[in-house]
Design a protein around this motif. Structure first.
Motif, PDB file in Angstrom:
ATOM      1  N   HIS A 121      -5.335  18.354  -7.632  1.00 51.25           N
ATOM      2  CA  HIS A 121      -4.598  17.274  -6.966  1.00 51.25           C
ATOM      3  C   HIS A 121      -5.410  15.979  -6.874  1.00 51.25           C
ATOM      4  CE1 HIS A 121      -1.208  19.704  -5.848  1.00 51.25           C
ATOM      5  NE2 HIS A 121      -1.981  20.581  -5.228  1.00 51.25           N
ATOM      6  N   TYR A 122      -6.717  16.075  -6.985  1.00 51.12           N
ATOM      7  CA  TYR A 122      -7.582  14.912  -6.790  1.00 51.12           C
ATOM      8  C   TYR A 122      -8.247  14.443  -8.081  1.00 51.12           C
ATOM      9  CZ  TYR A 122      -6.439  16.512  -2.234  1.00 51.12           C
ATOM     10  OH  TYR A 122      -5.719  16.937  -1.146  1.00 51.12           O
ATOM     11  N   GLU A 123      -7.627  14.745  -9.213  1.00 52.29           N
ATOM     12  CA  GLU A 123      -8.139  14.314 -10.513  1.00 52.29           C
ATOM     13  C   GLU A 123      -8.221  12.784 -10.585  1.00 52.29           C
ATOM     14  OE1 GLU A 123      -9.868  14.644 -14.128  1.00 52.29           O
ATOM     15  OE2 GLU A 123      -9.309  16.365 -12.882  1.00 52.29           O
ATOM     16  N   LEU A 124      -7.192  12.084 -10.100  1.00 50.23           N
ATOM     17  CA  LEU A 124      -7.222  10.615 -10.117  1.00 50.23           C
ATOM     18  C   LEU A 124      -8.362  10.066  -9.264  1.00 50.23           C
ATOM     19  CD1 LEU A 124      -3.431   9.647  -9.926  1.00 50.23           C
ATOM     20  CD2 LEU A 124      -4.967   9.444 -11.888  1.00 50.23           C
ATOM     21  N   PHE A 125      -8.622  10.730  -8.142  1.00 52.41           N
ATOM     22  CA  PHE A 125      -9.757  10.331  -7.308  1.00 52.41           C
ATOM     23  C   PHE A 125     -11.047  10.438  -8.108  1.00 52.41           C
ATOM     24  CE2 PHE A 125     -13.378  11.557  -4.706  1.00 52.41           C
ATOM     25  CZ  PHE A 125     -13.428  10.523  -3.789  1.00 52.41           C
ATOM     26  N   LEU A 143     -10.173   3.848  -4.163  1.00 45.49           N
ATOM     27  CA  LEU A 143     -10.347   5.296  -4.025  1.00 45.49           C
ATOM     28  C   LEU A 143      -9.333   5.867  -3.046  1.00 45.49           C
ATOM     29  CD1 LEU A 143     -14.225   5.778  -4.002  1.00 45.49           C
ATOM     30  CD2 LEU A 143     -12.621   6.569  -5.740  1.00 45.49           C
ATOM     31  N   ILE A 144      -9.129   5.178  -1.947  1.00 46.14           N
ATOM     32  CA  ILE A 144      -8.168   5.646  -0.941  1.00 46.14           C
ATOM     33  C   ILE A 144      -6.773   5.757  -1.548  1.00 46.14           C
ATOM     34  CG2 ILE A 144      -6.965   4.992   1.193  1.00 46.14           C
ATOM     35  CD1 ILE A 144      -9.712   3.849   2.153  1.00 46.14           C
ATOM     36  N   ARG A 145      -6.390   4.799  -2.377  1.00 45.98           N
ATOM     37  CA  ARG A 145      -5.046   4.834  -2.974  1.00 45.98           C
ATOM     38  C   ARG A 145      -4.835   6.067  -3.849  1.00 45.98           C
ATOM     39  NH1 ARG A 145      -5.807  -0.832  -3.030  1.00 45.98           N
ATOM     40  NH2 ARG A 145      -6.438  -0.862  -5.208  1.00 45.98           N
ATOM     41  N   THR A 146      -5.910   6.685  -4.326  1.00 40.16           N
ATOM     42  CA  THR A 146      -5.766   7.907  -5.136  1.00 40.16           C
ATOM     43  C   THR A 146      -5.547   9.145  -4.268  1.00 40.16           C
ATOM     44  OG1 THR A 146      -8.136   8.477  -5.215  1.00 40.16           O
ATOM     45  CG2 THR A 146      -7.311   6.923  -6.903  1.00 40.16           C
ATOM     46  N   LEU A 147      -5.605   8.990  -2.952  1.00 38.70           N
ATOM     47  CA  LEU A 147      -5.506  10.133  -2.039  1.00 38.70           C
ATOM     48  C   LEU A 147      -4.144  10.258  -1.369  1.00 38.70           C
ATOM     49  CD1 LEU A 147      -9.045   9.913  -0.380  1.00 38.70           C
ATOM     50  CD2 LEU A 147      -8.293  11.429  -2.234  1.00 38.70           C
ATOM     51  N   ALA A 148      -3.130   9.656  -1.931  1.00 35.02           N
ATOM     52  CA  ALA A 148      -1.786   9.728  -1.334  1.00 35.02           C
ATOM     53  C   ALA A 148      -1.319  11.173  -1.199  1.00 35.02           C
ATOM     54  CB  ALA A 148      -0.795   8.918  -2.167  1.00 35.02           C
ATOM     55  N   ILE A 149      -1.724  12.030  -2.103  1.00 33.13           N
ATOM     56  CA  ILE A 149      -1.306  13.445  -2.077  1.00 33.13           C
ATOM     57  C   ILE A 149      -1.947  14.213  -0.925  1.00 33.13           C
ATOM     58  CG2 ILE A 149      -3.142  14.233  -3.630  1.00 33.13           C
ATOM     59  CD1 ILE A 149       0.284  15.510  -4.221  1.00 33.13           C
ATOM     60  N   TYR A 150      -2.966  13.643  -0.282  1.00 26.84           N
ATOM     61  CA  TYR A 150      -3.697  14.353   0.764  1.00 26.84           C
ATOM     62  C   TYR A 150      -2.819  14.696   1.958  1.00 26.84           C
ATOM     63  CZ  TYR A 150      -7.699  15.814   3.542  1.00 26.84           C
ATOM     64  OH  TYR A 150      -8.571  16.558   4.283  1.00 26.84           O
ATOM     65  N   GLU A 152       1.386  14.379   3.844  1.00 28.90           N
ATOM     66  CA  GLU A 152       2.826  14.188   3.629  1.00 28.90           C
ATOM     67  C   GLU A 152       3.285  12.790   4.030  1.00 28.90           C
ATOM     68  OE1 GLU A 152       4.620  17.322   5.878  1.00 28.90           O
ATOM     69  OE2 GLU A 152       4.030  18.861   4.430  1.00 28.90           O
ATOM     70  N   ASP A 153       2.560  12.127   4.874  1.00 28.68           N
ATOM     71  CA  ASP A 153       2.901  10.801   5.373  1.00 28.68           C
ATOM     72  C   ASP A 153       2.848   9.785   4.224  1.00 28.68           C
ATOM     73  OD1 ASP A 153       3.021   8.315   6.623  1.00 28.68           O
ATOM     74  OD2 ASP A 153       1.538   8.801   8.152  1.00 28.68           O
ATOM     75  N   VAL A 154       3.972   9.142   3.936  1.00 33.40           N
ATOM     76  CA  VAL A 154       4.028   8.178   2.837  1.00 33.40           C
ATOM     77  C   VAL A 154       3.147   6.948   3.106  1.00 33.40           C
ATOM     78  CG1 VAL A 154       6.301   8.905   1.998  1.00 33.40           C
ATOM     79  CG2 VAL A 154       6.140   7.085   3.704  1.00 33.40           C
ATOM     80  N   TYR A 155       2.770   6.734   4.349  1.00 27.89           N
ATOM     81  CA  TYR A 155       1.916   5.604   4.714  1.00 27.89           C
ATOM     82  C   TYR A 155       0.445   6.020   4.885  1.00 27.89           C
ATOM     83  CZ  TYR A 155       6.454   3.529   5.562  1.00 27.89           C
ATOM     84  OH  TYR A 155       7.744   3.089   5.413  1.00 27.89           O
ATOM     85  N   TYR A 156       0.121   7.212   4.452  1.00 28.36           N
ATOM     86  CA  TYR A 156      -1.223   7.765   4.688  1.00 28.36           C
ATOM     87  C   TYR A 156      -2.321   6.843   4.161  1.00 28.36           C
ATOM     88  CZ  TYR A 156      -5.114  11.016   4.982  1.00 28.36           C
ATOM     89  OH  TYR A 156      -6.309  11.609   5.285  1.00 28.36           O
ATOM     90  N   THR A 157      -2.206   6.402   2.915  1.00 28.46           N
ATOM     91  CA  THR A 157      -3.290   5.596   2.344  1.00 28.46           C
ATOM     92  C   THR A 157      -3.438   4.261   3.087  1.00 28.46           C
ATOM     93  OG1 THR A 157      -1.844   4.718   0.599  1.00 28.46           O
ATOM     94  CG2 THR A 157      -3.176   6.682   0.070  1.00 28.46           C
ATOM     95  N   GLN A 158      -2.321   3.691   3.530  1.00 22.17           N
ATOM     96  CA  GLN A 158      -2.411   2.455   4.306  1.00 22.17           C
ATOM     97  C   GLN A 158      -3.102   2.715   5.648  1.00 22.17           C
ATOM     98  OE1 GLN A 158       0.340   3.542   2.689  1.00 22.17           O
ATOM     99  NE2 GLN A 158       1.655   1.856   2.058  1.00 22.17           N
ATOM    100  N   LYS A 159      -2.808   3.852   6.265  1.00 23.27           N
ATOM    101  CA  LYS A 159      -3.442   4.191   7.541  1.00 23.27           C
ATOM    102  C   LYS A 159      -4.943   4.412   7.373  1.00 23.27           C
ATOM    103  CE  LYS A 159       0.720   6.124   9.630  1.00 23.27           C
ATOM    104  NZ  LYS A 159       1.412   7.349  10.084  1.00 23.27           N
ATOM    105  N   ILE A 160      -5.338   5.075   6.282  1.00 22.48           N
ATOM    106  CA  ILE A 160      -6.774   5.300   6.046  1.00 22.48           C
ATOM    107  C   ILE A 160      -7.467   3.977   5.747  1.00 22.48           C
ATOM    108  CG2 ILE A 160      -8.494   6.463   4.591  1.00 22.48           C
ATOM    109  CD1 ILE A 160      -6.913   8.259   6.620  1.00 22.48           C
TER     110      ILE A 160
END
Length: 173
Positions: A121-125, A143-150, A152-160
């Motif tokens: 799941h983290y190949e792009l990372f 790097l954070i933008r590659t972790l969207a799969i981490y 379920e929250d669609v806003y996860y990368t923005q929150k991180i």
């Protein structure tokens, strides 16, 4: 390379137990664990310190969440294997997954690093991290933008990303 090796020390005072009582101590305990774990990795496999800290802050509410205090899980790591020690969310006691329980908080960081370095799941990372490594740059937001799969929250990368910015401001104070 200057990329991730800001100060890489194997600390003789390294304490995997993490006995923080405030936000400053939380940051230092997480940082100490990451420095130790990164020292065991090849340069190109190291995880940026502030990325881990930002995710740990977000996922564990500065180490104060029930999953952090009881399950030693600082990074919201789930398991779908009923044989794994796990905790269910209080509001979802019958879900098919649980949050994994770890012996120590540093062990949860170690497992997180293992996931980022090995899980498909983290190949792009890994690709983005390697590109940044060979280019001798570091762009944590990419790097954070590659972790969207981490999560379920669609806003996860923005929150991180927001947590990272708050952490950077916190570090300047």
């Amino acid at each position: 390379m200057t990329w991730i090796c800001s100060v890489l020390l194997i600390c003789s005072s390294f304490n995997p137990e993490m006995d923080y009582t405030n936000n400053d101590e939380f940051i230092e305990d997480v940082r100490s664990c990451i420095l130790h774990l990164n020292s065991l990795e090849e340069d190109h496999n190291r995880i940026p310190i502030n990325l881990v800290i930002a995710q740990a802050i977000h996922e564990s509410e500065w180490g104060r969440s029930r999953f952090a205090t009881i399950g030693n899980n600082l990074l919201g790591i789930r398991t779908f294997d009923p044989a794994d020690d796990q905790m269910k969310p209080l509001n979802l006691p019958n879900v098919a997954w649980g949050l994994r329980i770890f012996e120590t908080k540093c062990e949860s960081i170690s497992y997180y690093m293992y996931l980022l370095n090995n899980n498909h799941h983290y190949e792009l990372f890994r690709e983005e991290r390697f590109f940044q490594y060979i280019s001798d740059i570091m762009d944590l937001e990419k790097l954070i933008r590659t972790l969207a799969i981490y999560a379920e929250d669609v806003y996860y990368t923005q929150k991180i990303t927001q947590t990272l910015k708050q952490l950077e401001a916190y570090d300047r104070d």
